[in-house]
Design a protein around this motif. Structure first.
Motif, mmCIF file in Angstrom:
data_model
loop_
_atom_site.group_PDB
_atom_site.id
_atom_site.type_symbol
_atom_site.label_atom_id
_atom_site.label_comp_id
_atom_site.label_asym_id
_atom_site.label_seq_id
_atom_site.Cartn_x
_atom_site.Cartn_y
_atom_site.Cartn_z
ATOM 1 N N ASP A 1 -34.905 108.589 104.436
ATOM 2 C CA ASP A 1 -36.530 109.100 104.586
ATOM 3 C C ASP A 1 -37.559 107.700 104.748
ATOM 4 O O ASP A 1 -38.275 107.432 102.755
ATOM 5 N N LEU A 2 -37.428 106.621 106.013
ATOM 6 C CA LEU A 2 -38.413 106.150 104.903
ATOM 7 C C LEU A 2 -39.371 105.309 106.857
ATOM 8 O O LEU A 2 -40.291 104.872 107.227
ATOM 9 N N SER A 3 -39.814 106.744 106.986
ATOM 10 C CA SER A 3 -41.067 107.146 107.929
ATOM 11 C C SER A 3 -41.989 106.742 107.747
ATOM 12 O O SER A 3 -42.234 106.779 106.394
ATOM 13 N N MET A 4 -42.735 105.934 108.990
ATOM 14 C CA MET A 4 -44.419 106.331 108.999
ATOM 15 C C MET A 4 -44.794 105.047 107.588
ATOM 16 O O MET A 4 -45.580 105.214 106.993
ATOM 17 N N SER B 1 -38.990 108.222 111.821
ATOM 18 C CA SER B 1 -39.763 107.917 112.657
ATOM 19 C C SER B 1 -41.301 107.426 112.066
ATOM 20 O O SER B 1 -41.168 106.638 110.506
ATOM 21 N N TYR B 2 -42.213 106.603 113.061
ATOM 22 C CA TYR B 2 -43.140 106.026 112.953
ATOM 23 C C TYR B 2 -42.739 104.728 112.539
ATOM 24 O O TYR B 2 -43.984 104.566 111.300
ATOM 25 N N ASN C 1 -41.575 104.789 117.539
ATOM 26 C CA ASN C 1 -40.763 103.960 117.445
ATOM 27 C C ASN C 1 -40.781 103.466 118.662
ATOM 28 O O ASN C 1 -39.782 103.294 119.825
ATOM 29 N N GLN C 2 -41.818 102.837 119.540
ATOM 30 C CA GLN C 2 -41.338 102.493 121.498
ATOM 31 C C GLN C 2 -40.346 101.556 121.800
ATOM 32 O O GLN C 2 -39.864 101.643 122.823
ATOM 33 N N GLY C 3 -39.424 101.030 121.167
ATOM 34 C CA GLY C 3 -38.689 99.825 121.893
ATOM 35 C C GLY C 3 -37.211 99.951 121.197
ATOM 36 O O GLY C 3 -36.468 99.372 121.558
ATOM 37 N N VAL D 1 -34.371 95.442 114.388
ATOM 38 C CA VAL D 1 -33.564 96.925 114.827
ATOM 39 C C VAL D 1 -32.399 97.395 113.703
ATOM 40 O O VAL D 1 -32.518 96.839 112.553
ATOM 41 N N ILE D 2 -32.344 98.332 112.896
ATOM 42 C CA ILE D 2 -31.487 98.879 113.064
ATOM 43 C C ILE D 2 -30.746 98.674 113.043
ATOM 44 O O ILE D 2 -29.909 98.733 113.761
ATOM 45 N N PRO D 3 -30.086 98.565 111.523
ATOM 46 C CA PRO D 3 -28.849 97.803 111.137
ATOM 47 C C PRO D 3 -27.681 98.291 111.621
ATOM 48 O O PRO D 3 -27.799 99.849 111.684
ATOM 49 N N PRO D 4 -26.555 97.856 112.406
ATOM 50 C CA PRO D 4 -25.377 98.960 112.454
ATOM 51 C C PRO D 4 -24.635 98.921 111.846
ATOM 52 O O PRO D 4 -23.990 100.229 112.013
#
Length: 963
Positions: free
Chosen positions: A824-827, A850-851, A876-878, A833-836
């Protein structure tokens, strides 16, 4: 006769009217002055007649002191009867001393006095378990008359052993625990002693030679103990040439070919012990084979093979061995915990002399043994997979049975009175953890010699068994989980005064414990938890050691002005009751108290500051306590401190530094303020769980917490902590490597750890959760980047950093957390980028990113593919791709939407610059070169011009060089 009469007259004259000699009496007085005698054992050492002093014996004819026996009974240094101090050289005045026994006393950190080697008349010397350290002096080799030498149970080591050859009269040698790693020829030297008959070399780091040379001199050797030396070699064959050997113990070694064919030569052998052969450092148990010659040991009465795997694991193939003459002599067979399987072998019927059979903790299946063994006294088959029922004629199969252990099997059926007929000698009955149902008449007469009756998890109820009151000798009774729904009868506490252990837990027993229970003067452990009993603490035996009444109905007035008169109590469990009032200071008077569990009650007020330093576990969680944490709690003995869900306030006291053995600290849901002190990571290095969530802590997380190499759980969430996450967390070794140390000596305490995972609360029950690795730093004000060192904590199962101010990108090393289940890394303010590589987190089942400011395509595949909840990525709008509805443009470069595309404009200008240069070079080069190629006259003129310029430059250079 005349000479003898003269000698008597001389002795009487020399004794000045006393039996003992004056010089020898003074030697004893000087010897006493060097000793510590807290128990007054030497109080009789006064007057002139030293031969009447305690432990002193004189020769009846000469009056010389020949024996000093001051051994401490039972080798117990805590019974107050020990002697200490120093052994004075005044003993040298006892020239005729033949017997000296100081065993079981406490000469801690002293060395063996060298002058003992000058007591040349000594025939018996026992210095076992006296706390000596250092090396064994070679001067003991001067005791050529010595027959008995015992140095066991000390911290000694042997450097040089040649002096052993001088002990030509030695018959008995015990050096158990003496380190022989620097003396590799001990057995070869002992082989030179002609009279040696008993050798104890247990746990000595001993070297066993494969050969003793041309001649084996152990012709009188009858007892040989070489156990616990972890020897890694083949079994030396000279052992099987010792024809007089009666006792051989090779346990806890790492021998190959443990029982060779030559074992049949040990025709005098009565006891063979080869328990737990294998490399225990790597938890590797070796397999053994039993040669047919084993059956030829016609005198063997005790055979211990426990802890050794037999090949094949089915014992039915051993019929040939146990049909030899061994069948007539074997009385005890121990083969437990050896991974044996199959049905119980039928050749057991051959062993008509067998008195003890222990095949427990294996994998035997099938029906109960159906053979008649008339000599059987102890039968242990617990911890197997036996199924079916047991025969009704047990008393006919085993008429002399004293102990029957069938616990932890799959046996079932109804037990009636016929099952116990003729078992008149039965003292120990373990039928717990099976599916038995006992249907017995109230007037039934059970085996009256029963002392241990353990029948937990069998159906005994609904009525309380009234036939119990006929068991006048019973001392241990366990009826936990036996479906009793009844009131506790009045007679229960009066029918047996021998009770030491009573467990009636997990039933629906109701009623009150009456004052008559105080007659149980021997009661040590009482477990009444999970019932509906009403109890007052003042009613219990003064010898009570453990009281467990958790989840019961203690009277509401229990802790109001109550004096607890149980001076020997060491464990007190009364959690989850309805206790009100405050904690009485009389609890502090229990000097032996090690465990105090008052959790989940309604206790209020402050905790008295009067605790003794024997307390190992204190659990006061889930009450209404307030105030500061008392300093007297903290000591080097404290293992567990749970004060959660109260209203304690103030900073963590400095006296916490004393808790160097503390393994679990839970202060969550209080009002603890201040910062987390750096000394917590420096002094409390045994810590395994650290629970500080829901407090008022401020400041930064000290990097010294990285010193807690055994830490499995750290939860400091919901505080006001700031600063960066320490990079020193890379040193949390237990989160990378399994450092499980097991649990403490207090096995009965259930350590409950409350956690927040996946957004809900739950409890981890049991001991320290060494198999659960968790880090929760959420809901603070932490900033900076997420350290990539966290990716090194490969055993981490739950990581919660949500609701902080973390920034930067997510490292690809997070994929190294292969056991991670919750992330959980939210807020936060994480970006990039999210690492593949996150698709490699095969154990992940809960994810929340999220957020944040992540952008680009969400990696697809692996475990992320089976997490279809789009809320994981909200805010995360992108981000685009599965499981979001937003599709990714194939040609569009991944970019965050909120930032201007300044970088792309710069790239476009650079491209136009280099394109212009390239076009200019091409047009300029071909404009000149093309003209020269197409017009011949222009070519000649151009090359003449070049030659002319070359000649002119050459002349100028040559003239200048000449000058």
């Amino acid at each position: 006769m005349l000479c003898f009469l003269c000698l008597e007259i001389v002795c009487l004259c020399n004794s000045d009217g006393s039996i003992c000699r004056e010089l020898e009496r003074k030697a004893l007085v000087d010897f006493k002055q060097g000793l510590k005698d807290p128990g007054g054992r030497l109080s009789s050492w006064i007057g002139l007649d030293c031969c009447s002093w305690t432990g002193v014996r004189c020769d009846n004819h000469t009056g010389h002191i020949v024996s000093i026996d001051l051994h401490n009974f039972d080798f117990d240094v805590f019974n107050g009867q020990w002697l200490g101090g120093e052994i004075q050289p005044s003993l040298l005045g006892l020239n005729h001393l033949r017997y000296l026994d100081l065993s079981g006393n406490n000469f801690e950190h002293n060395r063996i006095p060298v002058f003992l080697g000058s007591l040349v008349s000594l025939q018996y010397l026992n210095l076992s378990y006296v706390g000596f350290s250092g090396h064994v002096p070679h001067q003991l080799g001067n005791l050529s008359r010595l027959r008995y030498l015992d140095l066991s149970g000390n911290s000694l080591h042997l450097i040089g052993s040649q002096w052993l050859t001088n002990l030509s009269s030695l018959q008995f040698l015990n050096m158990d625990g003496v380190n022989h790693s620097k003396a590799t020829d001990v057995l070869k030297l002992l082989n030179t002693l002609p009279l040696i008959s008993e050798i104890h070399l247990h746990g000595c780091e001993l070297h066993i030679p494969l050969s003793l040379g041309a001649h084996i001199n152990f012709t009188n050797l009858r007892f040989l103990d070489l156990a616990h030396n972890f020897i890694n070699s083949t079994v030396p064959l000279w052992l099987f040439q010792l024809n007089s050997l009666e006792y051989l113990d090779l346990s806890y070694n790492n021998f190959q070919d443990l029982i060779p064919h030559a074992v049949g030569k040990l025709t005098s052998l009565r006891v063979l012990n080869i328990k737990c052969n294998g490399d225990l450092q790597y938890n590797k148990v070796l397999s053994i084979r039993l040669p047919p010659t084993l059956g030829e040991l016609c005198n063997l009465s005790i055979l211990t093979l426990s802890g050794n795997n037999y090949i094949p694991s089915d014992l039915n193939g051993l019929g040939e061995i146990f049909s030899g003459c061994i069948k007539n002599s074997l009385e005890e067979l121990y083969w437990y915990a050896a991974n044996l399987t199959g049905q119980l072998p039928i050749w057991l019927a051959n062993l008509k002399s067998l008195k003890t059979l222990d095949l427990s903790v294996n994998s035997f299946y099938g029906s109960f043994i159906q053979v008649q063994l008339p000599s059987m006294q102890e039968l242990s088959l617990g911890g197997n997979q036996l199924n079916g029922t047991i025969p009704k004629y047990l008393g006919q199969l085993f008429p002399k049975l004293v102990k029957l252990d069938l616990s932890y099997n799959n046996l079932a059926g109804i037990l009636i009175e016929a099952h116990f007929d003729n078992l008149t000698k039965l003292e120990f009955l373990y039928i717990n953890s099976n599916a038995f149902e006992l249907i017995l008449r109230p007037e039934w007469v059970p085996p009256l010699e029963l002392k241990y009756l353990i029948m937990s998890y069998c159906k005994v109820g609904p009525n309380f068994p009234s036939w119990l009151q006929k068991l006048k000798n019973i001392s241990h009774l366990s009826m936990s989980n036996t479906s009793i729904i009844d009131a506790l009868p009045v007679w229960f506490w009066n029918f047996s005064s021998n009770f030491k252990f009573v467990d009636l837990s997990h039933n629906e027993i109701s009623g009150k414990l009456l004052a008559g229970s105080s007659k149980l003067t021997n009661l040590e452990i009482l477990v009444l938890c999970h019932n509906y009993l009403e109890v007052q603490l003042t009613q219990f035996s003064s010898n009570l050691v453990v009281l467990d009444q958790a989840h019961g109905l203690f009277s509401r007035s229990t802790f109001s002005n109550t004096s607890i008169i149980v001076p020997h109590l060491s464990e007190l469990y009364i959690a989850s009751n309805k206790i009100i009032g405050s904690i009485p200071s009389s609890l502090c008077e229990l000097n032996h108290l090690q465990v105090l569990d008052l959790s989940k009650n309604m206790i209020e007020g402050v905790v008295p500051d009067c605790w003794n330093h024997s307390l190992a576990i204190m659990d006061l969680s889930y009450n209404n306590l307030h105030g500061r944490i008392p300093a007297s709690i903290f000591s080097t003995f404290l293992l567990v401190l749970h004060l959660s869900n109260n209203e304690f306030f103030g900073q963590l006291p400095l006296s916490f530094k004393n808790c160097t053995s503390l393994r679990s600290l839970d202060l969550e849901h209080n009002k603890i303020s201040g910062s987390i002190p750096s000394w917590l990571g420096e002094n409390l290095q045994a810590l395994e769980t650290l629970e500080l969530r829901y407090n008022m802590l401020t400041g930064t997380i000290p990097p010294q917490l990285g010193n807690l190499t055994y830490l499995h759980v750290i939860d400091v969430s919901n505080n006001h902590l700031s600063g960066a996450i320490p990079h020193s967390f890379d040193n949390l070794t237990a989160m990378k490597t399994n450092l499980d140390r097991g649990w403490s000596r207090i096995d009965s305490y259930v350590n409950n750890i409350e956690m927040n995972m996946k957004g809900r609360e739950f409890q981890l029950e049991g001991g320290i959760p060494s198999l659960f690795i968790c880090m929760d730093l959420s809901n603070n004000m932490l900033s900076g980047e997420m350290p990539e060192e966290l990716g090194h904590l490969s055993l981490l199962q739950s990581l919660n950093l949500s609701r902080n101010h973390l920034s930067g990108q997510l490292s690809e090393k997070i994929a190294e957390l292969r056991w991670l289940e919750v992330l959980d890394l939210s807020m936060n303010n994480l970006s990039g980028v999210i690492p593949p590589t996150m698709t490699n987190l095969a154990s992940l089942n809960h994810l929340n990113l999220s957020y944040n400011n992540f952008y680009g395509e969400i990696p697809y595949g692996g475990q992320l593919q089976v997490l279809p909840d789009p809320s994981i990525y909200y805010g995360n709008q992108g981000l685009c791709g599965f499981p979001l509805d937003k599709k990714c443009e194939i040609t569009a470069p991944a970019q965050p939407p909120s930032l201007p595309n300044i970088e792309d404009d710069d790239n476009l200008e650079t491209i136009w610059f280099y394109l212009s240069m390239s076009l200019g070079f091409i047009f300029g080069f071909w404009a000149i070169s093309g003209a020269l190629i197409l017009k011949k006259s222009w070519r000649y003129a151009y090359f003449r011009f070049v030659d002319h310029i070359y000649d002119k430059i050459y002349v100028i250079v040559a003239v200048n060089l000449k000058k």
